[in-house]
Design a protein around this motif. Structure first.
Motif, PDB file in Angstrom:
ATOM      1  N   THR A   1       0.828  -1.201   0.000  1.00  0.00           N
ATOM      2  CA  THR A   1       0.000   0.000   0.000  1.00  0.00           C
ATOM      3  C   THR A   1       0.864   1.254   0.000  1.00  0.00           C
ATOM      4  O   THR A   1       0.577   2.215  -0.710  1.00  0.00           O
ATOM      5  N   GLN A   2       1.934   1.252   0.783  1.00  0.00           N
ATOM      6  CA  GLN A   2       2.828   2.408   0.816  1.00  0.00           C
ATOM      7  C   GLN A   2       3.508   2.606  -0.542  1.00  0.00           C
ATOM      8  O   GLN A   2       3.695   3.729  -0.987  1.00  0.00           O
ATOM      9  N   ALA A   3       3.871   1.519  -1.173  1.00  0.00           N
ATOM     10  CA  ALA A   3       4.500   1.614  -2.489  1.00  0.00           C
ATOM     11  C   ALA A   3       3.529   2.196  -3.509  1.00  0.00           C
ATOM     12  O   ALA A   3       3.911   3.013  -4.349  1.00  0.00           O
TER      13      ALA A   3
ATOM     14  N   ALA B   1       3.239   5.908  -2.838  1.00  0.00           N
ATOM     15  CA  ALA B   1       4.440   6.598  -3.320  1.00  0.00           C
ATOM     16  C   ALA B   1       4.400   6.725  -4.838  1.00  0.00           C
ATOM     17  O   ALA B   1       4.734   7.771  -5.387  1.00  0.00           O
ATOM     18  N   THR B   2       3.982   5.675  -5.497  1.00  0.00           N
ATOM     19  CA  THR B   2       3.878   5.709  -6.954  1.00  0.00           C
ATOM     20  C   THR B   2       2.862   6.754  -7.400  1.00  0.00           C
ATOM     21  O   THR B   2       3.107   7.517  -8.336  1.00  0.00           O
ATOM     22  N   ARG B   3       1.739   6.834  -6.705  1.00  0.00           N
ATOM     23  CA  ARG B   3       0.716   7.829  -7.052  1.00  0.00           C
ATOM     24  C   ARG B   3       1.228   9.240  -6.826  1.00  0.00           C
ATOM     25  O   ARG B   3       0.970  10.138  -7.630  1.00  0.00           O
TER      26      ARG B   3
ATOM     27  N   GLU C   1       3.266  14.269  -9.124  1.00  0.00           N
ATOM     28  CA  GLU C   1       4.324  15.270  -9.271  1.00  0.00           C
ATOM     29  C   GLU C   1       4.813  15.346 -10.713  1.00  0.00           C
ATOM     30  O   GLU C   1       5.041  16.437 -11.243  1.00  0.00           O
ATOM     31  N   LEU C   2       4.967  14.196 -11.353  1.00  0.00           N
ATOM     32  CA  LEU C   2       5.378  14.182 -12.757  1.00  0.00           C
ATOM     33  C   LEU C   2       4.337  14.875 -13.631  1.00  0.00           C
ATOM     34  O   LEU C   2       4.673  15.664 -14.518  1.00  0.00           O
ATOM     35  N   TRP C   3       3.057  14.587 -13.370  1.00  0.00           N
ATOM     36  CA  TRP C   3       1.980  15.217 -14.128  1.00  0.00           C
ATOM     37  C   TRP C   3       2.006  16.726 -13.927  1.00  0.00           C
ATOM     38  O   TRP C   3       1.893  17.492 -14.875  1.00  0.00           O
TER      39      TRP C   3
END
Length: 70
Positions: free
Chosen positions: A2-4, A7-9, A14-16
């Motif tokens: 869930t933490q991963a 973090a991915t989201r 941030e990339l978006w």
């Protein structure tokens, strides 16, 4: 796991945001000469209009009057 996923989201968000800022700047730079020539109508997706780095705010900061089309 869930933490991963979180973090991915966050990284994707941030990339978006960074990509949107980059594209907004590029569109402002490309659109400004067209506006200066007069009679320009610029249509973009809604995401490019909002926020401090959106096109509306960029044009206003540059001294332009921005009005919505109704």
């Amino acid at each position: 796991r869930t933490q991963a996923l979180r973090a991915t989201r966050i990284e994707q968000s941030e990339l978006w945001s960074n990509e949107l800022d980059r594209r907004n700047h590029a569109m402002f730079s490309a659109g400004r000469p067209l506006v200066d020539e007069g009679g320009a109508f610029i249509a973009v997706g809604a995401a490019h209009l909002i926020g401090d780095t959106g096109l509306v705010e960029q044009f206003r900061r540059a001294g332009y009057v921005v009005t919505p089309v109704r």
